[in-house]
Design an enzyme around this catalytic site. Structure first.
Site, short mmCIF file in Angstrom:
data_model
loop_
_atom_site.label_atom_id
_atom_site.label_comp_id
_atom_site.label_asym_id
_atom_site.label_seq_id
_atom_site.Cartn_x
_atom_site.Cartn_y
_atom_site.Cartn_z
N LYS A 20 0.10 4.22 -0.26
CA LYS A 20 -0.59 5.40 0.30
C LYS A 20 -0.36 6.60 -0.63
O LYS A 20 -0.21 6.41 -1.84
CB LYS A 20 -0.14 5.67 1.73
CG LYS A 20 -0.24 4.40 2.58
CD LYS A 20 -0.11 4.63 4.04
CE LYS A 20 -0.24 3.29 4.76
NZ LYS A 20 -0.22 3.39 6.20
N ASN B 50 0.87 -1.19 0.00
CA ASN B 50 0.00 0.00 0.00
C ASN B 50 0.91 1.23 0.00
O ASN B 50 1.48 1.58 1.03
CB ASN B 50 -0.89 -0.05 1.25
CG ASN B 50 -1.73 1.20 1.43
OD1 ASN B 50 -1.82 2.04 0.53
ND2 ASN B 50 -2.36 1.33 2.59
N GLY C 8 2.31 2.47 10.75
CA GLY C 8 3.23 3.60 10.57
C GLY C 8 3.91 4.03 11.85
O GLY C 8 4.53 5.10 11.90
P1 PGA Z 1 2.76 0.46 7.61
O1 PGA Z 1 1.29 0.60 6.98
O2 PGA Z 1 3.34 -0.83 7.08
O3 PGA Z 1 3.50 1.66 7.11
O4 PGA Z 1 2.60 0.43 9.09
C1 PGA Z 1 0.46 -0.52 6.81
C2 PGA Z 1 -0.87 -0.07 6.24
O5 PGA Z 1 -1.35 1.00 6.59
O6 PGA Z 1 -1.47 -0.77 5.40
#
Ligand code: PGA
Length: 253
Positions: A12, A10, A174
């Site tokens: 984002k 992802n 995150g």
């Molecule tokens: P992260 O995000 O691996 O950066 O913690 C995971 C997600 O939000 O799908």
């Protein structure tokens, strides 16, 4: 039944066009691991490009990070699942905690997006998970049971076969904090019970449940070794092709 092993990235709202091209190039030339399905979820504007650069790789699919609950019409700024499917996108992430919290998406809205996506031939990565406060109050299981039930109760067994679950504790997203393998296994096995109650044991046993939340090249193998963890939904670490590749190769042989 053998469940599909999946690692989804992802991105984002990250990557310039140049960075996106660089990442796609690295992913498309990464060594093939046919045992693991890879799903790359870039921002909408890079989807078509992702589909064309990754199409020679049958082990890699493309997903969107959101879609509308509507099919078409006067909905400025929205993207229909019909459009996603037409541009070669096969998956969509729905129910992500960032959408729930920052964009006030309710279970009801997520449910109508999910049905709309399934009705237009997309597969769904459905995210759910508790906040730190909810966990500390001892409500983690109650919260995820409600999220799963409120949304998935509208689906038929046949539709559920097109859904991948992603347990993502909000406190781990995150933050660098990861659920321990024990915590992940407990929540995944509980999720499977909920799916079994909503549908049946065979549907539950064939549903892939991914873990998400600060999953990285260093901790993926421990988490993926859990019996009910079928892979990961990776945020930050999916932006680094070497790390993403290590995560893909973290399943026990
Ligand atoms: P992260 O995000 O691996 O950066 O913690 C995971 C997600 O939000 O799908």
């Amino acid at each position: 039944m053998m469940r599909k092993k999946i690692v989804a990235g992802n991105w984002k709202m990250n990557s310039t066009l140049e960075e996106a091209r660089h990442l796609l190039k690295a992913i498309s030339s990464s060594p093939s691991n046919p045992d693991v399905l890879k799903i790359i979820c870039p921002p909408f504007v890079y989807l078509s490009e992702a589909v064309s650069s990754l199409s020679p790789r049958p082990d890699i699919k493309v997903g969107a990070q959101n879609c509308s609950q509507h099919v078409k019409g006067a909905f400025t700024g929205e993207i229909s699942p019909l459009m996603l499917h037409a541009c070669g996108c096969e998956y969509v992430i729905l129910g992500h905690s960032e959408r729930r919290v920052l964009f006030m998406e309710t279970d009801l809205l997520i449910q109508s997006k999910l049905l709309n996506a399934l009705n237009h031939a997309l597969k769904v990565i459905f995210c759910y998970g508790e906040t730190l406060e909810e966990r500390e109050r001892g409500e983690a299981k109650t919260v995820i049971a409600a999220q799963l039930t409120n949304v998935l109760k509208a689906l038929t067994k046949e539709q559920m076969l097109h859904v991948v679950l992603a347990y993502e504790p909000v406190w781990a997203i995150g933050t660098g904090l990861t659920a321990s393998p024990l915590q992940a296994q407990e929540m995944h096995s509980f999720s499977r019970e909920i799916i079994s109650d909503l549908f049946d044991a065979s549907t539950s046993n064939s549903t892939s449940i991914l873990y998400g939340g600060s999953c990285n090249a260093g901790n993926a193998s421990q988490i993926f070794a859990c019996k009910d963890v079928d892979g990961g939904l990776i945020g930050g670490a999916s932006l680094n092709p070497d790390d993403f590749n290590k995560i893909i190769n973290s399943f026990r042989q």
